[in-house]
Design a protein around this motif. Sequence first.
Motif, PDB file in Angstrom:
ATOM      1  N   GLU A 250      -7.338  -2.486  -4.279  1.00 56.57           N
ATOM      2  CA  GLU A 250      -7.711  -1.680  -3.125  1.00 56.57           C
ATOM      3  C   GLU A 250      -6.872  -0.505  -2.815  1.00 56.57           C
ATOM      4  OE1 GLU A 250      -8.800  -4.134   0.296  1.00 56.57           O
ATOM      5  OE2 GLU A 250     -10.443  -4.905  -0.707  1.00 56.57           O
ATOM      6  N   ALA A 251      -5.734  -0.587  -2.848  1.00 58.36           N
ATOM      7  CA  ALA A 251      -4.805   0.647  -2.459  1.00 58.36           C
ATOM      8  C   ALA A 251      -4.882   1.482  -3.838  1.00 58.36           C
ATOM      9  CB  ALA A 251      -3.345   0.253  -2.456  1.00 58.36           C
TER      10      ALA A 251
ATOM     11  N   ALA B  14       0.875   4.316  -2.893  1.00 68.56           N
ATOM     12  CA  ALA B  14       0.628   5.655  -2.455  1.00 68.56           C
ATOM     13  C   ALA B  14       1.972   6.588  -2.735  1.00 68.56           C
ATOM     14  CB  ALA B  14       0.731   5.843  -0.797  1.00 68.56           C
TER      15      ALA B  14
ATOM     16  N   ARG C 152      -4.969  -6.523  -2.539  1.00 65.92           N
ATOM     17  CA  ARG C 152      -4.485  -5.219  -1.926  1.00 65.92           C
ATOM     18  C   ARG C 152      -3.997  -4.425  -2.805  1.00 65.92           C
ATOM     19  NH1 ARG C 152      -1.469  -9.449   1.985  1.00 65.92           N
ATOM     20  NH2 ARG C 152      -3.178  -9.833   3.366  1.00 65.92           N
TER      21      ARG C 152
ATOM     22  N   ALA D 191       0.787  -1.209  -0.025  1.00 67.14           N
ATOM     23  CA  ALA D 191       0.029  -0.136   0.152  1.00 67.14           C
ATOM     24  C   ALA D 191       0.783   1.212  -0.115  1.00 67.14           C
ATOM     25  CB  ALA D 191      -0.694  -0.094   1.296  1.00 67.14           C
ATOM     26  N   ASN D 192       1.941   1.284   0.809  1.00 65.35           N
ATOM     27  CA  ASN D 192       2.794   2.252   0.791  1.00 65.35           C
ATOM     28  C   ASN D 192       3.405   2.797  -0.613  1.00 65.35           C
ATOM     29  OD1 ASN D 192       2.255   2.914   3.500  1.00 65.35           O
ATOM     30  ND2 ASN D 192       4.111   1.847   4.178  1.00 65.35           N
TER      31      ASN D 192
END
Length: 252
Positions: free
Chosen positions: A119-120, A75, A116, A71-72
Amino acid sequence: MDLGLTGKVALVTGGTKGIGRAIVEGLLAEGARVAFCARTAADVEKAEQELSASGEVAGTALDVGDGAALANWVAASAERFGGIDVVVANVSALAIGPGEQNWKASFEVDLMHTVRLVEAAMPHLERSSSPSIIAVSSVSGREIDFADGSYGVMKAAIIHYISGLAYDLAPKGIRANVVSPGNTYFDGGVWQNIEQNNPELFATAMGLNPTGRMGTPEETAYAVVMLASPRASRISGTNLVVDGALTKGVQL
């Protein structure tokens, strides 16, 4: 043909070798800006250096089984490039064979990394003018073969997951598709390893290929890049099999 990918931002997991590397190369050739990740830092650094001559590219070392790290990365990539238009879930644990550890690895890496990643990236895809989600599955998710068990089950689950996404996200204009390659041969790949260490299985697999050969990473990458293109605006919810007529089941 201009695929309309110039300036688009694409994220690719597992971009240092094989199919993932070929996908990154294909997207860069079409003018996309690409962020990719892989587990081994040295391989990521080497690939980034080699690929930078072809366009704007950024590599990051991470384990996609680590949800927070994944996720990081999403982003950070969105911030660096100013958004996300395409995500390609390519990584596989290649956990073939019996045992609970293979089931866990296939679940966390093959299936959950795909979930994941999507979703991220979703808030960024919702702001894109041509958003596309592509997951790399396998013909082992379509029919029973030597990789049944955890690998085949999770590859089938990916197809089901992406098909559901395609339906649910259609009102938002977000497309979702799967590419399912058959045997794919490249240096350092699983089939080269099998050729060297299990020649009987390799010979059997070769004998099943009606083209007389296995596929190349570039052949699968073409399918992914095509589906990433805004020109594929009416293609969503499909499982595009890239196997040289290896599988015999009829898709209805």
